[in-house]
Scaffold this active site. Structure first.
Site, PDB file in Angstrom:
ATOM      1  N   GLU A   1      83.251  25.131  -2.230  1.00  0.00           N
ATOM      2  CA  GLU A   1      84.485  24.434  -2.645  1.00  0.00           C
ATOM      3  C   GLU A   1      85.260  23.988  -1.407  1.00  0.00           C
ATOM      4  O   GLU A   1      85.789  22.881  -1.334  1.00  0.00           O
ATOM      5  CB  GLU A   1      85.358  25.371  -3.497  1.00  0.00           C
ATOM      6  CG  GLU A   1      86.734  24.771  -3.811  1.00  0.00           C
ATOM      7  CD  GLU A   1      87.614  25.702  -4.631  1.00  0.00           C
ATOM      8  OE1 GLU A   1      87.099  26.339  -5.571  1.00  0.00           O
ATOM      9  OE2 GLU A   1      88.821  25.797  -4.318  1.00  0.00           O
TER      10      GLU A   1
ATOM     11  N   ARG B   1      87.974  21.227  -9.537  1.00  0.00           N
ATOM     12  CA  ARG B   1      88.200  21.269  -8.082  1.00  0.00           C
ATOM     13  C   ARG B   1      87.762  19.978  -7.383  1.00  0.00           C
ATOM     14  O   ARG B   1      87.275  20.005  -6.244  1.00  0.00           O
ATOM     15  CB  ARG B   1      87.490  22.474  -7.441  1.00  0.00           C
ATOM     16  CG  ARG B   1      88.007  23.816  -7.863  1.00  0.00           C
ATOM     17  CD  ARG B   1      89.501  24.039  -7.638  1.00  0.00           C
ATOM     18  NE  ARG B   1      89.961  25.036  -8.551  1.00  0.00           N
ATOM     19  CZ  ARG B   1      90.560  24.751  -9.723  1.00  0.00           C
ATOM     20  NH1 ARG B   1      90.838  23.506 -10.074  1.00  0.00           N
ATOM     21  NH2 ARG B   1      90.938  25.695 -10.520  1.00  0.00           N
TER      22      ARG B   1
ATOM     23  N   CYS C   1      89.406  29.868  -2.120  1.00  0.00           N
ATOM     24  CA  CYS C   1      88.048  30.152  -2.610  1.00  0.00           C
ATOM     25  C   CYS C   1      87.036  29.367  -1.794  1.00  0.00           C
ATOM     26  O   CYS C   1      87.180  28.169  -1.584  1.00  0.00           O
ATOM     27  CB  CYS C   1      87.924  29.784  -4.084  1.00  0.00           C
ATOM     28  SG  CYS C   1      88.698  31.019  -5.134  1.00  0.00           S
TER      29      CYS C   1
HETATM   30  C1  LIG Z   1      95.656  32.194  -0.208  1.00  0.00           C
HETATM   31  C2  LIG Z   1      95.130  30.940  -0.859  1.00  0.00           C
HETATM   32  C3  LIG Z   1      95.096  30.860  -2.248  1.00  0.00           C
HETATM   33  C4  LIG Z   1      94.600  29.705  -2.865  1.00  0.00           C
HETATM   34  N1  LIG Z   1      94.559  29.662  -4.225  1.00  0.00           N
HETATM   35  C5  LIG Z   1      94.067  28.553  -4.839  1.00  0.00           C
HETATM   36  C6  LIG Z   1      94.013  28.486  -6.265  1.00  0.00           C
HETATM   37  O1  LIG Z   1      94.420  29.404  -6.982  1.00  0.00           O
HETATM   38  N2  LIG Z   1      93.520  27.353  -6.826  1.00  0.00           N
HETATM   39  C7  LIG Z   1      93.083  26.298  -6.063  1.00  0.00           C
HETATM   40  O2  LIG Z   1      92.642  25.282  -6.620  1.00  0.00           O
HETATM   41  N3  LIG Z   1      93.125  26.348  -4.710  1.00  0.00           N
HETATM   42  C8  LIG Z   1      93.603  27.429  -4.092  1.00  0.00           C
HETATM   43  N4  LIG Z   1      93.630  27.484  -2.730  1.00  0.00           N
HETATM   44  C9  LIG Z   1      93.109  26.354  -1.947  1.00  0.00           C
HETATM   45  C10 LIG Z   1      94.166  25.295  -1.573  1.00  0.00           C
HETATM   46  O3  LIG Z   1      95.451  25.848  -1.643  1.00  0.00           O
HETATM   47  C11 LIG Z   1      94.096  24.061  -2.479  1.00  0.00           C
HETATM   48  O4  LIG Z   1      92.804  23.496  -2.504  1.00  0.00           O
HETATM   49  C12 LIG Z   1      95.068  22.979  -2.019  1.00  0.00           C
HETATM   50  O5  LIG Z   1      95.141  21.980  -2.986  1.00  0.00           O
HETATM   51  C13 LIG Z   1      94.652  22.364  -0.689  1.00  0.00           C
HETATM   52  O6  LIG Z   1      95.660  21.446  -0.318  1.00  0.00           O
HETATM   53  P1  LIG Z   1      95.834  21.062   1.213  1.00  0.00           P
HETATM   54  O7  LIG Z   1      96.945  20.085   1.312  1.00  0.00           O
HETATM   55  O8  LIG Z   1      95.945  22.275   2.023  1.00  0.00           O
HETATM   56  O9  LIG Z   1      94.465  20.307   1.483  1.00  0.00           O
HETATM   57  P2  LIG Z   1      93.526  20.379   2.849  1.00  0.00           P
HETATM   58  O10 LIG Z   1      92.980  21.750   2.935  1.00  0.00           O
HETATM   59  O11 LIG Z   1      94.356  19.887   3.973  1.00  0.00           O
HETATM   60  O12 LIG Z   1      92.441  19.341   2.491  1.00  0.00           O
HETATM   61  C14 LIG Z   1      91.452  19.628   1.497  1.00  0.00           C
HETATM   62  C15 LIG Z   1      90.665  18.326   1.241  1.00  0.00           C
HETATM   63  O13 LIG Z   1      91.547  17.374   0.642  1.00  0.00           O
HETATM   64  C16 LIG Z   1      91.585  16.179   1.455  1.00  0.00           C
HETATM   65  N5  LIG Z   1      92.969  15.671   1.437  1.00  0.00           N
HETATM   66  C17 LIG Z   1      94.088  16.320   1.819  1.00  0.00           C
HETATM   67  N6  LIG Z   1      95.164  15.535   1.658  1.00  0.00           N
HETATM   68  C18 LIG Z   1      94.692  14.358   1.160  1.00  0.00           C
HETATM   69  C19 LIG Z   1      95.303  13.125   0.795  1.00  0.00           C
HETATM   70  N7  LIG Z   1      96.616  12.924   0.915  1.00  0.00           N
HETATM   71  N8  LIG Z   1      94.520  12.135   0.310  1.00  0.00           N
HETATM   72  C20 LIG Z   1      93.173  12.302   0.188  1.00  0.00           C
HETATM   73  N9  LIG Z   1      92.530  13.439   0.532  1.00  0.00           N
HETATM   74  C21 LIG Z   1      93.285  14.446   1.013  1.00  0.00           C
HETATM   75  C22 LIG Z   1      91.173  16.631   2.857  1.00  0.00           C
HETATM   76  O14 LIG Z   1      90.667  15.523   3.603  1.00  0.00           O
HETATM   77  C23 LIG Z   1      90.136  17.673   2.521  1.00  0.00           C
HETATM   78  O15 LIG Z   1      88.902  17.048   2.207  1.00  0.00           O
HETATM   79  C24 LIG Z   1      94.133  28.622  -2.078  1.00  0.00           C
HETATM   80  C25 LIG Z   1      94.186  28.696  -0.683  1.00  0.00           C
HETATM   81  C26 LIG Z   1      94.670  29.840  -0.074  1.00  0.00           C
HETATM   82  C27 LIG Z   1      94.715  29.905   1.423  1.00  0.00           C
END
Ligand SMILES: Cc1cc2nc3c(=O)[nH]c(=O)nc-3n(C[C@H](O)[C@H](O)[C@H](O)COP(=O)(O)OP(=O)(O)OC[C@H]3O[C@@H](n4cnc5c(N)ncnc54)[C@H](O)[C@@H]3O)c2cc1C
Length: 328
Positions: free
Chosen positions: A316, A193, A241
């Protein structure tokens, strides 16, 4: 706030952020910049740095809790950078950036099919594209919300594999120098993660997949989606999570969700934020929760698990606080 300040891309002053996250809590930011492509993001980043801001990067907001109130500074969202390209097949909107290599001959694509995705392409969109082509490697990400940049930053994944398993290279912006670079997988050190991208903004990724048949890939995606829907509150507002799983030696092999359940923390709530009845490691917002509720509940859960087991759960989910340093 200076509404007249001009930026090298679309920009919103005083933008509300709650509905740009899957938890739907949080306040407003002074500036929200919305670049439409990687070069525009680099220009926006450098313009913000010249003005003394340290921008935050927002992907799909699916692993993020943003504090209530007014956030100082600049947020750059990748939401408009949604391209997914099949090298040599898709029309390439930005030619030189997307892949600094010639289109792959069809024969080579057979042995090493690749997709290029800009940071704002959605994870479901990328999984769906690969599935339609019968290309395997991304099925384990089925049902995970968010964007490709966030998946690279967080190394999203689970029991069926992690995003970095299929990443061949990442196109990044160096946060210190503001310069664009392509990093081969060998130069990156992702872990559980954590994509190890702290010094970079991810602009896009090249993923390398394996040719299978469409029904084979579809069946896996369907199977994983069904399992995910059974064990996670995927239709409710949450941030995924909340805590990382502790090392198995420390927790006797129990996941964070199981530790929370065993500690009796599933009964906890604060305002309209509650620990999910389906999965102990999810906090759900039934509609009117504030970030204050969610953040207080995270601490309640951490405290209860600590008092019952001695284990300190590590968050996380990312938290953006009004007190974070956003200028420098
Ligand atoms: C219902 C649900 C189920 C989920 N299931 C899982 C799962 O099974 N496994 C899992 O790992 N995660 C899961 N997640 C969490 C999430 O989907 C992942 O962590 C996903 O990768 C987040 O991506 P995001 O674009 O939404 O990032 P954000 O939430 O927008 O950002 C998260 C972090 O990444 C940074 N970030 C975002 N984009 C960039 C970029 N382009 N460059 C540098 N840093 C960046 C942000 O600054 C922040 O620190 C789940 C979430 C939900 C709501």
């Amino acid at each position: 706030m200076n509404a007249a300040l001009s930026w090298p891309c679309a920009a919103l002053p005083g933008a509300a952020l709650a509905d740009r996250t899957t938890m739907h809590v949080g306040g407003r930011v002074q500036w929200l910049l919305e670049p439409a492509n990687p070069e525009e993001l680099a220009r926006a980043w450098n313009a913000a740095r010249e003005r003394g801001y340290l921008p935050r990067i927002l992907g799909g907001g699916a692993n993020l809790v943003i504090e209530d109130g007014e956030l100082d500074g600049v947020v750059i969202t990748t939401a408009r950078m949604r391209y997914i390209l099949r090298p040599g097949h898709s029309e390439d909107p930005r030619g030189e950036w997307t892949l600094r290599q010639d289109p792959l001959p069809a024969a080579m694509e057979d042995s090493a099919p690749r997709l290029v995705a800009w940071a704002g392409a959605t994870i479901p969109g990328l999984v769906g594209t690969a599935t339609k082509l019968g290309w395997s490697g991304l099925e384990g990400l089925a049902g995970i919300p968010g964007q490709v940049g966030g998946a690279a930053a967080m190394n999203a994944g689970g029991r069926w594999g992690d995003f970095w398993d299929v990443v061949e290279s990442v196109h990044v912006l160096d946060r210190h120098s503001g310069v664009l670079r392509e990093l081969p997988r060998a130069e990156c050190a992702p872990s559980y993660r954590d994509g190890g991208m702290v010094d970079f903004v991810v602009l896009g990724v090249v993923v390398r997949l394996v040719k299978r048949t469409i029904p084979e890939v579809e069946a896996k995606v369907r199977d994983y989606l069904q399992t995910k829907r059974r064990v996670q509150p995927v239709t409710e507002w949450s941030a995924g999570c909340i805590f990382k799983n502790p090392s198995p030696e420390l927790s006797d092999g129990r996941s964070a969700g199981k530790l929370i359940e065993d500690a009796g923390a599933k009964a906890l709530s604060r305002g309209a934020a509650a620990v999910s009845a389906l999965h102990g490691n999810f906090i759900v917002n039934s509609g009117a929760a504030t970030a204050k509720d969610v953040l207080a509940l995270i601490e309640d859960v951490r405290q209860l698990v600590r008092s019952k087991t001695g284990i300190e759960l590590v968050t996380e989910v990312k938290v953006w606080r009004a007190s974070d340093i956003v200028r420098g």
